[in-house]
Scaffold this active site. Sequence first.
Site, mmCIF file in Angstrom:
data_model
loop_
_atom_site.group_PDB
_atom_site.id
_atom_site.type_symbol
_atom_site.label_atom_id
_atom_site.label_comp_id
_atom_site.label_asym_id
_atom_site.label_seq_id
_atom_site.Cartn_x
_atom_site.Cartn_y
_atom_site.Cartn_z
ATOM 1 N N HIS A 41 93.985 12.226 -71.156
ATOM 2 C CA HIS A 41 93.124 13.252 -70.556
ATOM 3 C C HIS A 41 93.711 13.675 -69.212
ATOM 4 O O HIS A 41 93.762 12.885 -68.273
ATOM 5 C CB HIS A 41 91.696 12.721 -70.425
ATOM 6 C CG HIS A 41 91.037 12.514 -71.760
ATOM 7 N ND1 HIS A 41 89.880 11.814 -71.943
ATOM 8 C CD2 HIS A 41 91.399 12.948 -72.989
ATOM 9 C CE1 HIS A 41 89.559 11.818 -73.231
ATOM 10 N NE2 HIS A 41 90.469 12.497 -73.881
ATOM 11 N N GLN A 224 90.356 12.553 -78.640
ATOM 12 C CA GLN A 224 90.923 13.234 -79.816
ATOM 13 C C GLN A 224 90.055 14.454 -80.168
ATOM 14 O O GLN A 224 89.419 14.994 -79.279
ATOM 15 C CB GLN A 224 91.063 12.286 -81.020
ATOM 16 C CG GLN A 224 92.165 11.260 -80.855
ATOM 17 C CD GLN A 224 91.759 10.049 -80.029
ATOM 18 O OE1 GLN A 224 90.723 9.479 -80.264
ATOM 19 N NE2 GLN A 224 92.595 9.662 -79.091
ATOM 20 N N GLY A 302 104.540 12.738 -75.021
ATOM 21 C CA GLY A 302 105.520 13.757 -74.626
ATOM 22 C C GLY A 302 106.016 14.590 -75.800
ATOM 23 O O GLY A 302 106.872 15.460 -75.652
ATOM 24 N N ASP A 333 94.209 31.662 -70.758
ATOM 25 C CA ASP A 333 95.316 32.346 -70.075
ATOM 26 C C ASP A 333 96.593 32.401 -70.918
ATOM 27 O O ASP A 333 97.402 33.314 -70.764
ATOM 28 C CB ASP A 333 95.619 31.635 -68.743
ATOM 29 C CG ASP A 333 95.800 30.131 -68.934
ATOM 30 O OD1 ASP A 333 94.833 29.481 -69.395
ATOM 31 O OD2 ASP A 333 96.894 29.617 -68.643
HETATM 32 P P1 IMP Z 1 96.877 7.361 -83.691
HETATM 33 O O1 IMP Z 1 95.428 7.507 -83.424
HETATM 34 O O2 IMP Z 1 97.685 7.084 -82.466
HETATM 35 O O3 IMP Z 1 97.185 6.376 -84.770
HETATM 36 O O4 IMP Z 1 97.423 8.778 -84.232
HETATM 37 C C1 IMP Z 1 96.915 9.360 -85.430
HETATM 38 C C2 IMP Z 1 97.052 10.872 -85.380
HETATM 39 O O5 IMP Z 1 96.177 11.369 -84.367
HETATM 40 C C3 IMP Z 1 98.444 11.374 -85.000
HETATM 41 O O6 IMP Z 1 98.666 12.616 -85.652
HETATM 42 C C4 IMP Z 1 98.345 11.596 -83.507
HETATM 43 O O7 IMP Z 1 99.269 12.559 -83.057
HETATM 44 C C5 IMP Z 1 96.918 12.089 -83.394
HETATM 45 N N1 IMP Z 1 96.326 11.782 -82.097
HETATM 46 C C6 IMP Z 1 95.867 10.595 -81.658
HETATM 47 N N2 IMP Z 1 95.369 10.699 -80.415
HETATM 48 C C7 IMP Z 1 95.498 11.988 -80.065
HETATM 49 C C8 IMP Z 1 95.130 12.734 -78.913
HETATM 50 O O8 IMP Z 1 94.561 12.222 -77.950
HETATM 51 N N3 IMP Z 1 95.434 14.063 -78.934
HETATM 52 C C9 IMP Z 1 96.012 14.664 -80.004
HETATM 53 N N4 IMP Z 1 96.355 14.014 -81.105
HETATM 54 C C10 IMP Z 1 96.109 12.692 -81.149
#
Ligand code: IMP
Length: 423
Positions: A41, A224, A302, A333
């Site tokens: 965040h 998420q 990243g 924007d």
């Molecule tokens: P995990 O939760 O790290 O196992 O990831 C599972 C899926 O959720 C993957 O496609 C990650 O890229 C996505 N993901 C997990 N946390 C985030 C987040 O905070 N933002 C965006 N995608 C997330």
Amino acid sequence: MAVDLLLGLQWGDEGKGKIVDVLTSSYDIIARFQGGPNAGHTLEFEGNKHVLHTIPSGIFHPKAINLIGNGVVIDPIIFIKEIEGLKPYNIDFNEKLLISKKAHLILPTHRLLDAASEASKGKAKIGSTLKGIGPTYMDKTGRNGIRVGDILASNWEEKYKHLSIKHLNMLKSYNISIDYDLDDLESEFFSSIENLKKFKLVDSEQYLIDAQKEGSKILAEGAQGSLLDVDFGTYPFVTSSTTTAAGACTGLGVAPNKINEVFGIFKAYATRVGSGPFPTELSDSIGKTMAKVGNEFGSTTGRARRCGWIDLVALKYCININGVTQLMMMKSDVLSGFNKIKVCTAYQTEKGIIDYLPYGISNKEVAPIFEELPGWKEDLTDMTNLDEFPVNFNNYISYLEKALNTPIKIVSVGPDRKQTIFR
Ligand code: IMP
């Protein structure tokens, strides 16, 4: 009713951290209800930029209590690093941060299992952040997990050993070579656990029940996005927790009838990081421009985020699942400068045109149907007032509100706290 909810309506990275930070002054408690350090965040204010992973986004405000709920999974190593990163802000954590004893711990071996599981999937990998999220939630629901409260018991190390040995045996079954030094991992882990013990570990659901009785205002912060929900997201390309509104009930012990406003956050376009279907994805120069202008790189890993036009079919679904009462549109924007803005209003399927989210949304199953709206050239980032918005941008907002049948109450025109316009 004392509890409002704030959650992401797409595939995460909508800008929840920024809005929680903006709204915190109206709340007594900010309570994170699910996910773990897979989240990132990002908050920007007074020339500072800070990324939080486990700690709720209200931590920079002088008064609010920040609570890490039982639904969150905590990696003590990442948590302590996060705390160290906050040193310059002189935050009194003893006063302002509470951690649920029922939150589950991510062990070093959970991370190893995550890596092995992903490697074993080859091209079908989820694109996990590799923070050990899936294996930790598996142990939680499998009733094998270790909770924060356990570290206070004298037999805690025995419990740890038992679970980590099990994990190491599971690791062998993957037949995949993963480089690690268990002694190093464990030494960092145990020293972080000793540090974790110094924080206020509480019965968080009781704390929140009492706070509600006392009339405290609580904001439940999600991580998420709804399309990554383990039930309603694009399974199996999802995370392992309930990212939708129901997750606030299970992840904090908040009763459903105590929820008041449900704030749904979405970007003016769409992004996704990791694998999985994304019907409106753009692989052309428009998608590349969105990624560049929007600085679409994961704040945890990243990785470059995939970009595309807004998908109203998916958004409507998420609004319904969550009972969203107010919308907040982020990164408006980024759309400045496009001649036309496209909006996905329905999907073409083998069986005809549909306007709801079906079981599968892969490219083979659905093709997006777009409507085109005129774009705007003006830079929105310095605008501080609704009156300054270009006509075509106002038309875009009105179009979305009508299509989604929900008011857009906040429009964000840049990453800083100040670039937030209330409607
Ligand atoms: P995990 O939760 O790290 O196992 O990831 C599972 C899926 O959720 C993957 O496609 C990650 O890229 C996505 N993901 C997990 N946390 C985030 C987040 O905070 N933002 C965006 N995608 C997330």
